[in-house]
Design an enzyme around this catalytic site. Structure first.
Site, PDB file in Angstrom:
ATOM      1  N   HIS A  56       2.782 -20.040  22.654  1.00  0.00           N
ATOM      2  CA  HIS A  56       1.850 -19.352  21.746  1.00  0.00           C
ATOM      3  C   HIS A  56       2.533 -18.696  20.550  1.00  0.00           C
ATOM      4  O   HIS A  56       1.872 -18.048  19.748  1.00  0.00           O
ATOM      5  CB  HIS A  56       0.995 -18.348  22.514  1.00  0.00           C
ATOM      6  CG  HIS A  56       1.792 -17.214  23.098  1.00  0.00           C
ATOM      7  ND1 HIS A  56       2.551 -17.368  24.237  1.00  0.00           N
ATOM      8  CD2 HIS A  56       1.969 -15.946  22.695  1.00  0.00           C
ATOM      9  CE1 HIS A  56       3.139 -16.219  24.515  1.00  0.00           C
ATOM     10  NE2 HIS A  56       2.814 -15.341  23.575  1.00  0.00           N
ATOM     11  N   GLU A  57       3.847 -18.856  20.413  1.00  0.00           N
ATOM     12  CA  GLU A  57       4.498 -18.390  19.176  1.00  0.00           C
ATOM     13  C   GLU A  57       4.969 -19.646  18.478  1.00  0.00           C
ATOM     14  O   GLU A  57       5.789 -20.391  19.025  1.00  0.00           O
ATOM     15  CB  GLU A  57       5.723 -17.521  19.497  1.00  0.00           C
ATOM     16  CG  GLU A  57       5.391 -16.138  19.965  1.00  0.00           C
ATOM     17  CD  GLU A  57       6.624 -15.222  20.030  1.00  0.00           C
ATOM     18  OE1 GLU A  57       7.745 -15.671  19.706  1.00  0.00           O
ATOM     19  OE2 GLU A  57       6.449 -14.069  20.395  1.00  0.00           O
ATOM     20  N   CYS A  75     -12.766 -14.594  14.336  1.00  0.00           N
ATOM     21  CA  CYS A  75     -13.853 -15.505  13.966  1.00  0.00           C
ATOM     22  C   CYS A  75     -14.454 -15.132  12.612  1.00  0.00           C
ATOM     23  O   CYS A  75     -15.115 -15.932  11.980  1.00  0.00           O
ATOM     24  CB  CYS A  75     -14.929 -15.533  15.054  1.00  0.00           C
ATOM     25  SG  CYS A  75     -16.010 -14.071  15.088  1.00  0.00           S
ATOM     26  N   CYS A 135     -18.057 -11.697  14.150  1.00  0.00           N
ATOM     27  CA  CYS A 135     -18.532 -10.776  15.191  1.00  0.00           C
ATOM     28  C   CYS A 135     -18.373  -9.322  14.736  1.00  0.00           C
ATOM     29  O   CYS A 135     -17.800  -9.038  13.687  1.00  0.00           O
ATOM     30  CB  CYS A 135     -17.769 -11.015  16.494  1.00  0.00           C
ATOM     31  SG  CYS A 135     -16.067 -10.455  16.454  1.00  0.00           S
ATOM     32  N   CYS A 181       3.431 -13.475  17.762  1.00  0.00           N
ATOM     33  CA  CYS A 181       3.067 -12.598  18.902  1.00  0.00           C
ATOM     34  C   CYS A 181       3.898 -11.323  18.954  1.00  0.00           C
ATOM     35  O   CYS A 181       3.570 -10.337  18.325  1.00  0.00           O
ATOM     36  CB  CYS A 181       3.135 -13.371  20.213  1.00  0.00           C
ATOM     37  SG  CYS A 181       2.889 -12.333  21.654  1.00  0.00           S
ATOM     38  N   ARG A 189      14.846 -13.861  21.037  1.00  0.00           N
ATOM     39  CA  ARG A 189      13.962 -14.990  20.801  1.00  0.00           C
ATOM     40  C   ARG A 189      14.773 -16.278  20.710  1.00  0.00           C
ATOM     41  O   ARG A 189      15.840 -16.310  20.082  1.00  0.00           O
ATOM     42  CB  ARG A 189      13.171 -14.803  19.499  1.00  0.00           C
ATOM     43  CG  ARG A 189      11.921 -13.937  19.673  1.00  0.00           C
ATOM     44  CD  ARG A 189      10.942 -14.585  20.608  1.00  0.00           C
ATOM     45  NE  ARG A 189       9.730 -13.824  20.848  1.00  0.00           N
ATOM     46  CZ  ARG A 189       9.564 -12.957  21.846  1.00  0.00           C
ATOM     47  NH1 ARG A 189      10.548 -12.691  22.686  1.00  0.00           N
ATOM     48  NH2 ARG A 189       8.396 -12.353  22.028  1.00  0.00           N
ATOM     49  N   CYS A 236       7.911 -16.518  24.685  1.00  0.00           N
ATOM     50  CA  CYS A 236       7.594 -15.095  24.844  1.00  0.00           C
ATOM     51  C   CYS A 236       7.394 -14.838  26.339  1.00  0.00           C
ATOM     52  O   CYS A 236       7.103 -15.762  27.100  1.00  0.00           O
ATOM     53  CB  CYS A 236       6.327 -14.815  24.046  1.00  0.00           C
ATOM     54  SG  CYS A 236       5.479 -13.287  24.438  1.00  0.00           S
ATOM     55  N   HIS A 237       7.522 -13.583  26.764  1.00  0.00           N
ATOM     56  CA  HIS A 237       7.372 -13.253  28.193  1.00  0.00           C
ATOM     57  C   HIS A 237       6.042 -13.716  28.775  1.00  0.00           C
ATOM     58  O   HIS A 237       5.970 -14.099  29.936  1.00  0.00           O
ATOM     59  CB  HIS A 237       7.492 -11.735  28.393  1.00  0.00           C
ATOM     60  CG  HIS A 237       8.899 -11.295  28.533  1.00  0.00           C
ATOM     61  ND1 HIS A 237       9.475 -10.350  27.711  1.00  0.00           N
ATOM     62  CD2 HIS A 237       9.856 -11.685  29.394  1.00  0.00           C
ATOM     63  CE1 HIS A 237      10.735 -10.192  28.068  1.00  0.00           C
ATOM     64  NE2 HIS A 237      10.996 -10.980  29.070  1.00  0.00           N
ATOM     65  N   THR A 238       4.991 -13.662  27.950  1.00  0.00           N
ATOM     66  CA  THR A 238       3.658 -14.018  28.472  1.00  0.00           C
ATOM     67  C   THR A 238       3.633 -15.473  28.954  1.00  0.00           C
ATOM     68  O   THR A 238       2.988 -15.783  29.956  1.00  0.00           O
ATOM     69  CB  THR A 238       2.595 -13.754  27.389  1.00  0.00           C
ATOM     70  OG1 THR A 238       2.783 -12.420  26.934  1.00  0.00           O
ATOM     71  CG2 THR A 238       1.192 -13.899  27.930  1.00  0.00           C
ATOM     72  N   ARG A 252     -10.937 -13.441  21.356  1.00  0.00           N
ATOM     73  CA  ARG A 252      -9.979 -12.509  21.953  1.00  0.00           C
ATOM     74  C   ARG A 252      -9.213 -13.233  23.066  1.00  0.00           C
ATOM     75  O   ARG A 252      -9.765 -14.111  23.727  1.00  0.00           O
ATOM     76  CB  ARG A 252     -10.733 -11.315  22.539  1.00  0.00           C
ATOM     77  CG  ARG A 252      -9.846 -10.222  23.046  1.00  0.00           C
ATOM     78  CD  ARG A 252     -10.646  -9.125  23.702  1.00  0.00           C
ATOM     79  NE  ARG A 252     -11.711  -8.588  22.838  1.00  0.00           N
ATOM     80  CZ  ARG A 252     -12.536  -7.611  23.221  1.00  0.00           C
ATOM     81  NH1 ARG A 252     -12.447  -7.073  24.417  1.00  0.00           N
ATOM     82  NH2 ARG A 252     -13.466  -7.174  22.394  1.00  0.00           N
ATOM     83  N   CYS A 291     -14.726  -8.337  14.236  1.00  0.00           N
ATOM     84  CA  CYS A 291     -14.126  -8.906  13.025  1.00  0.00           C
ATOM     85  C   CYS A 291     -14.683  -8.230  11.769  1.00  0.00           C
ATOM     86  O   CYS A 291     -13.978  -8.080  10.783  1.00  0.00           O
ATOM     87  CB  CYS A 291     -14.364 -10.413  12.978  1.00  0.00           C
ATOM     88  SG  CYS A 291     -13.319 -11.305  14.158  1.00  0.00           S
ATOM     89  N   CYS A 312     -11.543  -9.550  18.384  1.00  0.00           N
ATOM     90  CA  CYS A 312     -12.632 -10.508  18.180  1.00  0.00           C
ATOM     91  C   CYS A 312     -13.368 -10.838  19.485  1.00  0.00           C
ATOM     92  O   CYS A 312     -12.742 -11.150  20.498  1.00  0.00           O
ATOM     93  CB  CYS A 312     -12.051 -11.786  17.573  1.00  0.00           C
ATOM     94  SG  CYS A 312     -13.230 -13.116  17.385  1.00  0.00           S
TER      95      CYS A 312
END
Ligand SMILES: NC(=O)c1ccc[n+]([C@@H]2O[C@H](COP(=O)([O-])OP(=O)(O)OC[C@H]3O[C@@H](n4cnc5c(N)ncnc54)[C@H](O)[C@@H]3O)[C@@H](O)[C@H]2O)c1
Ligand SMILES: [Zn+2]
Ligand SMILES: [Zn+2]
Length: 380
Positions: free
Chosen positions: A70-71, A100, A103, A178, A373, A48-50, A118, A106, A114
């Site tokens: 992260h994907e 979680c 909180c 994501c 992707r 992903c771009h991030t 987060r 959530c 969260c």
């Protein structure tokens, strides 16, 4: 299968040693999960771009060596103390922003932000002890957004894993971790177009096309794609985009062009560019009386949103969303079901596939703006 619970696992991971330098496949040690943590065998991951932004680390705090990613889709290998709702063998999607379940966010039906889990791009360690679970000959390697999926095994907080239908093909649903869920949820959960309505989508990258897919699923009758690159329209047709506007090809502001096309404005618009100009246009192109605009793109640090307040008084609504307002653990399983019952199409987002050993190719495709992707197969 050998029981590896409680032991250090040695496996391959793609390590970013320095900003902007190709990743290196290394043998890493992955420590067992601690309290409220889970060790996951990753089968498929995508880029992903991030990941690319933080790997380039231009303007971001550099944190290296680091394992990005992260994907992904994977299978639980073992769980730490206190983990009750996941077991070895469960199929999971890691998510960069967790839930979680304790909180205020959530517990609120309205939020997915969260407090505990987060997204935090500056933290490269686990919450439990402030340390990394990855090392190479004793040298710690930092985590990324609590997921670090460019590794055959990773350790995450239990709140960063969505447990999904084990029948779902992980090489497809991994992209729901994501960008695709972000765009889809921006339309389905936040813009909420009615059947037969007109929706404008600004930015036809993976996130914008997922927003268009959401509009298609919601039964929009017209989906107007807006992008600075005209060739994006061809691909976008597969995602239900029926018309196209390139702001560069018009003398007047794009919001005026869209107002003329739609007898006063669209019912809904979703901005997926990160450009402040597009954000203002996306807001000003919605119809007065009922129009809703949703911002998804991440703006530059110094951007400010400027519009005449009359645009709001005339009953237009401006909203923003984070991860499409999905609560990762509670809601992602149902997005996977949308794919399983053929309501949501994912194959059209997957334009490339590479073996793990060639992960740097996935970075090259993204840097060239090629495709949407790229699936990275961990077993190859
Ligand atoms: N809010 C969230 O939770 C969340 C999550 C993931 C991604 N994002 C953001 O979503 C945005 C889109 O991500 P992506 O991966 O699809 O990016 P992308 O770069 O692939 O696509 C962006 C598209 O916008 C177009 N564009 C740029 N400026 C424009 C303008 N002024 N008018 C019209 N089109 C314009 C580009 O030509 C490109 O096709 C990014 O800003 C990303 O950071 C937000
Ligand atoms: Zn929480
Ligand atoms: Zn992402």
């Amino acid at each position: 299968m050998v029981n590896t619970a409680g032991q250090v696992i040695r496996c391959r991971a793609a390590v970013a040693w320095e900003a902007g330098k190709p990743l290196v496949i290394e043998e890493v040690e992955v420590a067992p999960p601690q309290a409220m943590e889970v060790r996951v065998k990753i089968l498929f991951t995508s880029l992903c771009h991030t990941d690319v932004y933080f790997w380039e680390a231009k303007g971001q705090k550099p944190l290296f060596p680091r394992i990005f990613g992260h994907e992904a889709g994977g299978i639980v290998e073992s769980v730490g103390e206190g983990v009750t709702d996941l077991r070895p063998g469960d199929h999971v999607l890691p998510v960069f922003t967790g839930e979680c379940k304790e909180c205020r966010h959530c517990k609120s039906e309205e939020s997915n932000m969260c407090d505990l889990l987060r997204i935090n791009t500056d933290r490269g360690v686990m919450l439990n002890d402030g340390k990394s679970r990855f090392s190479i000959k004793g040298q710690p390697i930092y985590h990324f957004v609590g997921t670090s999926t460019f590794s055959e095994y990773t350790v995450t907080h239990v709140g960063s894993l969505a447990k999904i239908n084990p029948a779902a093909p992980l090489d497809k649903v991994c992209i729901l971790s994501c960008g695709i869920s972000t765009g889809l949820g921006a339309t389905l959960n936040v813009a909420k177009p009615k059947k037969g309505s007109t929706v404008a989508v600004f930015g036809l990258g993976a996130v914008g096309l997922a927003a268009a897919e959401g509009a298609r699923i919601a039964g929009a009758s017209r989906i107007i794609g807006v992008d600075l690159i005209s060739k994006r329209f061809e691909e976008a047709k597969k995602f239900g985009v029926t018309e196209f506007v390139n702001p560069k090809e018009h003398e007047k502001p794009v919001q005026e062009v869209i107002a003329e096309m739609t007898d006063g404005g669209v019912d809904r618009s979703v901005e997926c560019t990160g450009s402040i100009n597009a954000m203002v246009s996306a807001f000003e192109c919605v119809h007065d009386g009922w129009g809703v605009a949703v911002l998804v793109g991440v703006p530059n640090k110094d951007d400010a949103f400027k519009t005449h307040p009359m645009n709001l008084l005339n009953e237009r609504t401006l909203k923003g969303t984070f991860f499409g307002n999905y609560k990762p653990r509670s809601d992602l399983p149902s997005v996977v079901e949308k794919y399983m019952n053929k309501e949501l199409e994912l194959e059209k987002f997957i334009t490339h596939e590479v073996p793990f050993a060639e992960i740097n190719k996935a970075f090259e495709y993204m840097l060239k703006g090629e495709g949407l992707r790229c699936i990275i197969r961990m077993d190859a």
